[in-house]
Design a protein around this motif. Structure first.
Motif, PDB file in Angstrom:
ATOM      1  N   LYS A   1      28.594 -84.465  60.466  1.00 27.04           N
ATOM      2  CA  LYS A   1      28.127 -83.511  61.557  1.00 27.04           C
ATOM      3  C   LYS A   1      27.803 -84.504  62.918  1.00 27.04           C
ATOM      4  O   LYS A   1      26.666 -83.717  63.430  1.00 27.04           O
ATOM      5  N   GLN A   2      27.919 -85.548  63.031  1.00 28.36           N
ATOM      6  CA  GLN A   2      27.700 -86.478  64.079  1.00 28.36           C
ATOM      7  C   GLN A   2      28.610 -86.466  65.250  1.00 28.36           C
ATOM      8  O   GLN A   2      29.855 -86.430  65.264  1.00 28.36           O
ATOM      9  N   THR A   3      27.785 -86.554  66.505  1.00 28.14           N
ATOM     10  CA  THR A   3      28.817 -86.772  67.749  1.00 28.14           C
ATOM     11  C   THR A   3      29.158 -88.083  67.946  1.00 28.14           C
ATOM     12  O   THR A   3      28.681 -88.831  67.346  1.00 28.14           O
ATOM     13  N   TRP A   4      30.033 -88.572  69.181  1.00 23.49           N
ATOM     14  CA  TRP A   4      30.176 -89.834  69.207  1.00 23.49           C
ATOM     15  C   TRP A   4      28.637 -90.654  69.240  1.00 23.49           C
ATOM     16  O   TRP A   4      28.491 -91.635  68.955  1.00 23.49           O
ATOM     17  N   HIS A   5      27.918 -89.980  70.357  1.00 22.18           N
ATOM     18  CA  HIS A   5      26.451 -90.740  70.823  1.00 22.18           C
ATOM     19  C   HIS A   5      25.586 -90.764  69.550  1.00 22.18           C
ATOM     20  O   HIS A   5      24.718 -91.798  69.518  1.00 22.18           O
ATOM     21  N   ASP A   6      25.809 -89.940  68.402  1.00 23.62           N
ATOM     22  CA  ASP A   6      25.270 -89.954  67.144  1.00 23.62           C
ATOM     23  C   ASP A   6      25.385 -91.247  66.483  1.00 23.62           C
ATOM     24  O   ASP A   6      24.863 -91.990  65.878  1.00 23.62           O
ATOM     25  N   LYS A   7      26.945 -91.431  66.371  1.00 28.33           N
ATOM     26  CA  LYS A   7      27.457 -92.519  65.623  1.00 28.33           C
ATOM     27  C   LYS A   7      27.119 -93.903  66.086  1.00 28.33           C
ATOM     28  O   LYS A   7      26.958 -94.766  65.211  1.00 28.33           O
ATOM     29  N   TRP A   8      27.138 -94.058  67.458  1.00 29.25           N
ATOM     30  CA  TRP A   8      26.882 -95.403  67.590  1.00 29.25           C
ATOM     31  C   TRP A   8      25.489 -95.667  67.763  1.00 29.25           C
ATOM     32  O   TRP A   8      24.941 -96.755  67.930  1.00 29.25           O
TER      33      TRP A   8
ATOM     34  N   LEU B   1      32.053 -80.936  64.945  1.00 30.64           N
ATOM     35  CA  LEU B   1      32.627 -79.787  64.246  1.00 30.64           C
ATOM     36  C   LEU B   1      33.478 -80.278  63.198  1.00 30.64           C
ATOM     37  O   LEU B   1      33.564 -79.443  62.128  1.00 30.64           O
ATOM     38  N   TRP B   2      34.073 -81.289  63.158  1.00 33.95           N
ATOM     39  CA  TRP B   2      34.854 -81.826  61.953  1.00 33.95           C
ATOM     40  C   TRP B   2      34.338 -83.012  61.425  1.00 33.95           C
ATOM     41  O   TRP B   2      35.006 -83.700  60.380  1.00 33.95           O
ATOM     42  N   ASP B   3      33.458 -83.499  61.710  1.00 32.10           N
ATOM     43  CA  ASP B   3      32.565 -84.724  61.229  1.00 32.10           C
ATOM     44  C   ASP B   3      32.189 -84.711  59.947  1.00 32.10           C
ATOM     45  O   ASP B   3      31.276 -83.420  59.778  1.00 32.10           O
ATOM     46  N   ASP B   4      32.197 -85.304  58.746  1.00 31.33           N
ATOM     47  CA  ASP B   4      31.598 -84.999  57.585  1.00 31.33           C
ATOM     48  C   ASP B   4      29.988 -85.023  57.587  1.00 31.33           C
ATOM     49  O   ASP B   4      29.374 -84.452  56.929  1.00 31.33           O
TER      50      ASP B   4
ATOM     51  N   PHE C   1       7.377 -87.119  52.334  1.00 34.07           N
ATOM     52  CA  PHE C   1       7.729 -87.947  53.331  1.00 34.07           C
ATOM     53  C   PHE C   1       8.081 -87.119  54.412  1.00 34.07           C
ATOM     54  O   PHE C   1       7.609 -87.490  55.560  1.00 34.07           O
ATOM     55  N   GLU C   2       8.367 -85.981  54.295  1.00 35.27           N
ATOM     56  CA  GLU C   2       8.461 -84.827  55.348  1.00 35.27           C
ATOM     57  C   GLU C   2       7.084 -84.603  56.081  1.00 35.27           C
ATOM     58  O   GLU C   2       6.775 -84.476  57.496  1.00 35.27           O
ATOM     59  N   ALA C   3       6.131 -84.589  55.204  1.00 41.01           N
ATOM     60  CA  ALA C   3       4.653 -84.420  55.692  1.00 41.01           C
ATOM     61  C   ALA C   3       4.326 -85.685  56.303  1.00 41.01           C
ATOM     62  O   ALA C   3       3.277 -85.660  57.357  1.00 41.01           O
ATOM     63  N   GLU C   4       4.881 -86.713  56.257  1.00 37.32           N
ATOM     64  CA  GLU C   4       4.669 -87.945  56.920  1.00 37.32           C
ATOM     65  C   GLU C   4       5.298 -88.256  57.967  1.00 37.32           C
ATOM     66  O   GLU C   4       5.451 -89.362  58.940  1.00 37.32           O
ATOM     67  N   GLY C   5       6.175 -87.256  58.329  1.00 43.15           N
ATOM     68  CA  GLY C   5       7.265 -87.327  59.548  1.00 43.15           C
ATOM     69  C   GLY C   5       8.494 -87.905  59.436  1.00 43.15           C
ATOM     70  O   GLY C   5       9.228 -88.174  60.296  1.00 43.15           O
ATOM     71  N   TYR C   6       8.966 -87.905  58.195  1.00 44.81           N
ATOM     72  CA  TYR C   6      10.217 -88.340  57.789  1.00 44.81           C
ATOM     73  C   TYR C   6      11.216 -87.269  57.165  1.00 44.81           C
ATOM     74  O   TYR C   6      10.792 -86.447  56.780  1.00 44.81           O
ATOM     75  N   TYR C   7      12.593 -87.157  57.895  1.00 43.88           N
ATOM     76  CA  TYR C   7      13.405 -86.250  57.426  1.00 43.88           C
ATOM     77  C   TYR C   7      14.603 -86.829  57.158  1.00 43.88           C
ATOM     78  O   TYR C   7      15.368 -87.332  58.234  1.00 43.88           O
ATOM     79  N   PHE C   8      15.078 -86.639  55.907  1.00 42.36           N
ATOM     80  CA  PHE C   8      16.381 -87.733  55.501  1.00 42.36           C
ATOM     81  C   PHE C   8      17.478 -86.643  55.632  1.00 42.36           C
ATOM     82  O   PHE C   8      17.440 -85.614  55.391  1.00 42.36           O
ATOM     83  N   PRO C   9      18.625 -87.262  56.169  1.00 42.31           N
ATOM     84  CA  PRO C   9      19.968 -86.696  56.362  1.00 42.31           C
ATOM     85  C   PRO C   9      20.370 -86.271  54.865  1.00 42.31           C
ATOM     86  O   PRO C   9      20.623 -87.083  54.168  1.00 42.31           O
ATOM     87  N   THR C  10      20.808 -85.176  54.739  1.00 44.00           N
ATOM     88  CA  THR C  10      21.405 -84.507  53.313  1.00 44.00           C
ATOM     89  C   THR C  10      22.447 -83.547  53.948  1.00 44.00           C
ATOM     90  O   THR C  10      22.609 -83.233  54.892  1.00 44.00           O
ATOM     91  N   GLU C  11      23.559 -83.087  52.881  1.00 46.98           N
ATOM     92  CA  GLU C  11      24.310 -82.397  53.160  1.00 46.98           C
ATOM     93  C   GLU C  11      23.918 -81.051  53.566  1.00 46.98           C
ATOM     94  O   GLU C  11      24.541 -80.382  54.401  1.00 46.98           O
ATOM     95  N   ASP C  12      22.526 -80.687  53.275  1.00 46.34           N
ATOM     96  CA  ASP C  12      22.219 -79.263  53.400  1.00 46.34           C
ATOM     97  C   ASP C  12      21.260 -79.211  54.604  1.00 46.34           C
ATOM     98  O   ASP C  12      20.945 -78.040  55.156  1.00 46.34           O
ATOM     99  N   ASN C  13      20.797 -80.293  55.288  1.00 51.57           N
ATOM    100  CA  ASN C  13      20.132 -79.987  56.460  1.00 51.57           C
ATOM    101  C   ASN C  13      20.527 -80.531  57.756  1.00 51.57           C
ATOM    102  O   ASN C  13      20.026 -80.687  58.941  1.00 51.57           O
ATOM    103  N   LEU C  14      22.115 -80.988  57.846  1.00 47.31           N
ATOM    104  CA  LEU C  14      22.563 -81.649  59.012  1.00 47.31           C
ATOM    105  C   LEU C  14      22.814 -80.345  59.888  1.00 47.31           C
ATOM    106  O   LEU C  14      23.355 -79.323  59.519  1.00 47.31           O
ATOM    107  N   ALA C  15      22.525 -80.529  61.152  1.00 45.02           N
ATOM    108  CA  ALA C  15      22.645 -79.359  62.307  1.00 45.02           C
ATOM    109  C   ALA C  15      24.074 -79.240  63.026  1.00 45.02           C
ATOM    110  O   ALA C  15      24.751 -80.446  63.197  1.00 45.02           O
ATOM    111  N   GLY C  16      24.677 -78.100  62.880  1.00 49.64           N
ATOM    112  CA  GLY C  16      26.169 -77.967  63.302  1.00 49.64           C
ATOM    113  C   GLY C  16      26.082 -77.651  64.762  1.00 49.64           C
ATOM    114  O   GLY C  16      24.970 -77.753  65.520  1.00 49.64           O
TER     115      GLY C  16
END
Length: 213
Positions: free
Chosen positions: A196-203, A191-194, A58-73
């Motif tokens: 690693k989302q900001t407010w604008h990420d969340k909504w 910084l403390w969200d499980d 799926f990454e080769a198809e342009g999909y990147y799934f959120p996992t604990e290992d790839n969330l950007a801090g």
């Protein structure tokens, strides 16, 4: 025995069960992220996007799934922000009115006129709108993120790993105004969200990920 196990992938397609497939054969069936798959490693049907062995496909198809290992801090996102600020600063300079420098200097000195405040306010509004559209277009495009994010191998995706639609990207970036207005708490939230989302990420139900991690 391993070969027998690999021959037990089934998919539910066109309202019927198809298979069995080896993993290589499965990848040739035109999988979608929502295709239901019965894996030899599971006891029940799952969406194709939930199977770790299909992440690379799926990454080769342009999909990147959120996992604990790839969330950007916060650190990676800050570096991308600095890079974007440098990139945008040059074209933004052409938007400054002729009397901007004088108005700015009088404001710094503590004696701005109402006209000076109006000039500064108009420039800030125009700059904000330009920045919002820059990030919106970049996130909606195949880049899936700004040039600064591209530099640090970051992408912005929705909860299903897809590229953001235009209006979701617009809502995300317009929402940065509120994240910044609240003493930058909306930005610092990651910084403390499980997740690693900001407010604008969340909504906007989006994530910033590091590619190939």
């Amino acid at each position: 025995m391993n070969e027998l196990m690999e021959d037990k992938y089934y998919i539910f397609k066109n309202e019927r069960e198809e298979g069995p497939y080896t993993l290589d054969e499965l990848l040739q069936t035109g999988l979608d992220v929502n295709t239901m798959v019965l894996s030899p490693r599971a006891n029940d049907w799952q969406r194709a996007s939930d199977l770790p062995e299909l992440f690379n496909y799926f990454e080769a198809e342009g999909y990147y799934f959120p996992t604990e290992d790839n969330l950007a801090g916060f650190g990676w996102r800050l570096l991308a922000y600095i890079a974007d600020s440098i990139i945008i600063s040059y074209p933004a300079g052409f938007l400054r009115p002729e009397n901007f420098t004088d108005a700015y200097n009088r404001a710094v000195a503590g004696n701005p006129s109402m006209d000076d405040l109006s000039v500064l306010m108009q420039f800030n509004i125009i700059s904000f709108l330009v920045v919002v559209m820059y990030h919106t277009i970049c996130e909606f495009s195949p880049l899936q993120g700004s040039l600064g994010k591209k530099l640090f191998r970051l992408v912005v995706v929705d909860e299903d790993g897809r590229r953001l639609g235009f209006f979701r990207a617009l809502a995300r970036n317009a929402g940065k105004f509120i994240s910044g207005l609240a003493l930058m708490i909306g930005y610092l939230w990651c910084l403390w969200d499980d997740r690693k989302q900001t407010w604008h990420d969340k909504w906007s139900k989006s994530y910033v990920l590091i590619r190939n991690r």
